[in-house]
Motif scaffolding. Structure first.
Motif, mmCIF file in Angstrom:
data_model
loop_
_atom_site.group_PDB
_atom_site.id
_atom_site.type_symbol
_atom_site.label_atom_id
_atom_site.label_comp_id
_atom_site.label_asym_id
_atom_site.label_seq_id
_atom_site.Cartn_x
_atom_site.Cartn_y
_atom_site.Cartn_z
ATOM 1 N N ALA A 1 -66.111 -135.971 34.478
ATOM 2 C CA ALA A 1 -64.957 -136.307 33.641
ATOM 3 C C ALA A 1 -65.027 -135.595 32.293
ATOM 4 O O ALA A 1 -64.010 -135.143 31.761
ATOM 5 C CB ALA A 1 -64.888 -137.826 33.438
ATOM 6 N N ARG A 2 -66.234 -135.490 31.759
ATOM 7 C CA ARG A 2 -66.417 -134.880 30.455
ATOM 8 C C ARG A 2 -66.294 -133.365 30.527
ATOM 9 O O ARG A 2 -65.484 -132.761 29.832
ATOM 10 C CB ARG A 2 -67.783 -135.259 29.899
ATOM 11 C CG ARG A 2 -67.842 -135.329 28.411
ATOM 12 C CD ARG A 2 -69.215 -135.738 27.927
ATOM 13 N NE ARG A 2 -70.013 -136.465 28.880
ATOM 14 C CZ ARG A 2 -70.965 -135.955 29.614
ATOM 15 N NH1 ARG A 2 -71.260 -134.680 29.517
ATOM 16 N NH2 ARG A 2 -71.637 -136.714 30.456
ATOM 17 N N ARG B 1 -62.746 -127.540 38.421
ATOM 18 C CA ARG B 1 -61.347 -127.431 38.824
ATOM 19 C C ARG B 1 -61.254 -127.034 40.299
ATOM 20 O O ARG B 1 -60.465 -127.594 41.062
ATOM 21 C CB ARG B 1 -60.624 -126.402 37.954
ATOM 22 C CG ARG B 1 -59.107 -126.357 38.151
ATOM 23 C CD ARG B 1 -58.405 -125.293 37.315
ATOM 24 N NE ARG B 1 -59.065 -124.995 36.054
ATOM 25 C CZ ARG B 1 -59.071 -125.789 34.989
ATOM 26 N NH1 ARG B 1 -58.432 -126.939 35.040
ATOM 27 N NH2 ARG B 1 -59.715 -125.438 33.904
ATOM 28 N N ARG C 1 -65.174 -131.434 32.762
ATOM 29 C CA ARG C 1 -63.895 -130.953 33.284
ATOM 30 C C ARG C 1 -62.993 -130.475 32.144
ATOM 31 O O ARG C 1 -62.241 -129.518 32.268
ATOM 32 C CB ARG C 1 -63.197 -132.089 34.033
ATOM 33 C CG ARG C 1 -61.870 -131.757 34.627
ATOM 34 C CD ARG C 1 -61.397 -132.917 35.481
ATOM 35 N NE ARG C 1 -60.732 -133.926 34.691
ATOM 36 C CZ ARG C 1 -59.412 -133.977 34.497
ATOM 37 N NH1 ARG C 1 -58.643 -133.071 35.046
ATOM 38 N NH2 ARG C 1 -58.875 -134.930 33.774
ATOM 39 N N ALA C 2 -63.080 -131.174 31.020
ATOM 40 C CA ALA C 2 -62.227 -130.821 29.884
ATOM 41 C C ALA C 2 -62.965 -130.036 28.816
ATOM 42 O O ALA C 2 -62.354 -129.266 28.084
ATOM 43 C CB ALA C 2 -61.647 -132.101 29.267
ATOM 44 N N ALA C 3 -64.278 -130.229 28.718
ATOM 45 C CA ALA C 3 -64.986 -129.688 27.554
ATOM 46 C C ALA C 3 -66.161 -128.792 27.876
ATOM 47 O O ALA C 3 -66.779 -128.264 26.971
ATOM 48 C CB ALA C 3 -65.467 -130.838 26.677
ATOM 49 N N VAL D 1 -72.028 -128.329 26.158
ATOM 50 C CA VAL D 1 -71.961 -127.295 25.132
ATOM 51 C C VAL D 1 -72.722 -127.679 23.864
ATOM 52 O O VAL D 1 -72.933 -126.850 22.995
ATOM 53 C CB VAL D 1 -70.504 -126.941 24.752
ATOM 54 C CG1 VAL D 1 -69.782 -126.316 25.927
ATOM 55 C CG2 VAL D 1 -69.769 -128.158 24.227
ATOM 56 N N ARG E 1 -66.107 -125.520 33.772
ATOM 57 C CA ARG E 1 -64.747 -126.047 33.933
ATOM 58 C C ARG E 1 -64.105 -125.480 35.198
ATOM 59 O O ARG E 1 -63.486 -126.208 35.978
ATOM 60 C CB ARG E 1 -63.878 -125.665 32.729
ATOM 61 C CG ARG E 1 -64.148 -126.481 31.492
ATOM 62 C CD ARG E 1 -62.869 -126.690 30.677
ATOM 63 N NE ARG E 1 -62.282 -125.454 30.193
ATOM 64 C CZ ARG E 1 -62.592 -124.884 29.023
ATOM 65 N NH1 ARG E 1 -63.483 -125.440 28.233
ATOM 66 N NH2 ARG E 1 -62.003 -123.771 28.650
ATOM 67 N N GLU F 1 -62.046 -142.507 35.336
ATOM 68 C CA GLU F 1 -62.287 -142.366 33.894
ATOM 69 C C GLU F 1 -62.096 -143.699 33.179
ATOM 70 O O GLU F 1 -62.861 -144.046 32.276
ATOM 71 C CB GLU F 1 -61.332 -141.324 33.295
ATOM 72 C CG GLU F 1 -61.714 -139.895 33.628
ATOM 73 C CD GLU F 1 -60.728 -138.885 33.045
ATOM 74 O OE1 GLU F 1 -59.761 -139.298 32.369
ATOM 75 O OE2 GLU F 1 -60.931 -137.672 33.266
ATOM 76 N N SER G 1 -71.898 -133.398 25.146
ATOM 77 C CA SER G 1 -71.373 -132.487 26.152
ATOM 78 C C SER G 1 -72.408 -131.411 26.433
ATOM 79 O O SER G 1 -73.322 -131.190 25.644
ATOM 80 C CB SER G 1 -70.083 -131.836 25.660
ATOM 81 O OG SER G 1 -69.806 -130.659 26.401
ATOM 82 N N HIS H 1 -69.349 -139.490 35.122
ATOM 83 C CA HIS H 1 -69.148 -139.302 33.693
ATOM 84 C C HIS H 1 -69.264 -137.818 33.340
ATOM 85 O O HIS H 1 -68.467 -137.270 32.572
ATOM 86 C CB HIS H 1 -70.185 -140.114 32.921
ATOM 87 C CG HIS H 1 -69.821 -140.360 31.496
ATOM 88 N ND1 HIS H 1 -70.222 -141.446 30.784
ATOM 89 C CD2 HIS H 1 -69.074 -139.642 30.646
ATOM 90 C CE1 HIS H 1 -69.753 -141.390 29.559
ATOM 91 N NE2 HIS H 1 -69.048 -140.293 29.450
#
Lengths: 212, 212
Positions: free
Chosen positions: A116-117, A131, A119-121, A36, A127, A175, A34, A113
DNA sequence: AGTTTGAGTGAACGTTCGTACACCCGGGAC
DNA sequence: GTCCCGGGTGTACGAACGTTCACTCAAACT
């Protein structure tokens, strides 16, 4: 230093080339972790520059991430333009739309990819940016739906809810394709599922509306 | 060392207490990043033990992650049991189910957040474990749907597709609640949206089925 | 021609990382 | 009462981290 080109190259071209190399390297390197967990030094090493040179192009990894979000949604918007250009109801809208989605997921695999990643993490700002872009997609879809004869007169709220559901289903389908084994039959099933689901949703929306 | 208890404590109890502390600390620490960006040392510091002591309980951060997945789905399964226990169609199934979902998301906020994040961004094995658990949920839902009179005779494939759609919508709803501002009216709208969407889906499924 | 500019360099800093190793010491089994 | 097992300690390492700073040197501007 990004490989010496065959011939002359302006200062700006050079810079842009390195910048691209950084974006591509970052996209590739965070493929299975990710943003992060991505370090500036990894990116620099992959590109072939010294760590400090990174700062000539981006303020931080997070800023680079925001750039990647923009970039990803440029291609996604191109896809939506493709979908919209189709003559409505000339051939089946559902089948055509899904076909284009799948096509673009393959063409822009890394970008999808990434979205998708992160977006959540991703980092909070990333993020948020994702959104926001997805909300824009929902609004665009709602506007498009107005043009369908049976849905035109719906309330704005109903359109929002329906668009939200459809976009959500498309995100989930993308996804699923990304994380499925890369065998054609596995993908075939996902596509078939998505098609059925879209049909259910649309028929449900129509029937639900006509009785409320 | 996890604070001296008031009185006696067996060896096993002590170990279990530290283990719990590690799991809780990890859950809290990766709240706004991801497992892949979580360091063993951070966790150890948070718990109040020396880094090497971590290995007495888990082989790696990834193994800890798998444990958290199990733990999260234990509570999720408890929720599903709640939903299932309700007398079907006594009160509106949709409203009741969504209410329970929302309730559990609040009670197990950290766990739901963990799942939502690592589902997309965790280490491959963790992603796989989560995907597998969600598939199990879909299968359970499919089994439950069989008990509804109008859906009972459906084909297994149709049930799978419908369950997949519903679970997907519930996951998206949970994610929306988690990332929405924590104001009651914002959540109210999300819940209302989810309810409408579930209605659309169910009505669509029924109508689609009865004409195919 | 002379000067400025800025992408890329290279060494160095203070941290943090994962992991290895020898050690301590109290609960629990004999 | 003695011994051992094992959770927790402390030190130490080599590597990677973000960031600083003073630098080069060729393209671009005057």
């Amino acid at each position: 230093m990004v490989e010496t080109p065959a011939r002359p190259e302006s200062r700006g071209e050079r810079k842009e080339r390195t910048r691209r190399a950084i974006l591509d390297a970052a996209l590739a390197l965070c493929e299975d972790s990710s943003l992060v967990a991505l370090s500036l030094r990894q990116v620099a090493k992959e590109v072939g520059i010294v760590p400090t040179a990174f700062y000539r192009h981006f303020e931080s990894i997070e800023a680079l991430g925001l750039e990647l979000v923009d970039e990803s949604f440029v291609s996604l918007r191109a896809m939506l333009r493709d979908v919209r250009r189709r003559d409505p109801a000339l051939e089946d809208v559902i089948d055509g739309s899904i076909r284009i989605l799948v096509e673009h997921v393959h063409q822009q695999r890394a970008h999808f990819h990434f979205i998708a990643r992160e977006r959540a993490a991703g980092p909070p700002t990333v993020r948020g940016a994702i959104r926001h872009e997805i909300e824009l997609c929902e609004r665009e879809l709602a506007a498009d739906l107005t043009r369908l004869p049976d849905i035109g007169p719906w309330s704005a709220e109903d359109l929002r809810v329906l668009s939200n559901l459809i976009v959500m289903a498309m995100v989930a389908t993308a996804e699923a394709i990304l994380s499925a084994p890369r065998r054609p039959d596995a993908e075939k099933q996902i596509v078939e599922t998505a098609r059925t689901q879209l049909r259910m949703v649309l028929i449900g929306a129509l029937n639900w509306r006509s009785r409320s």
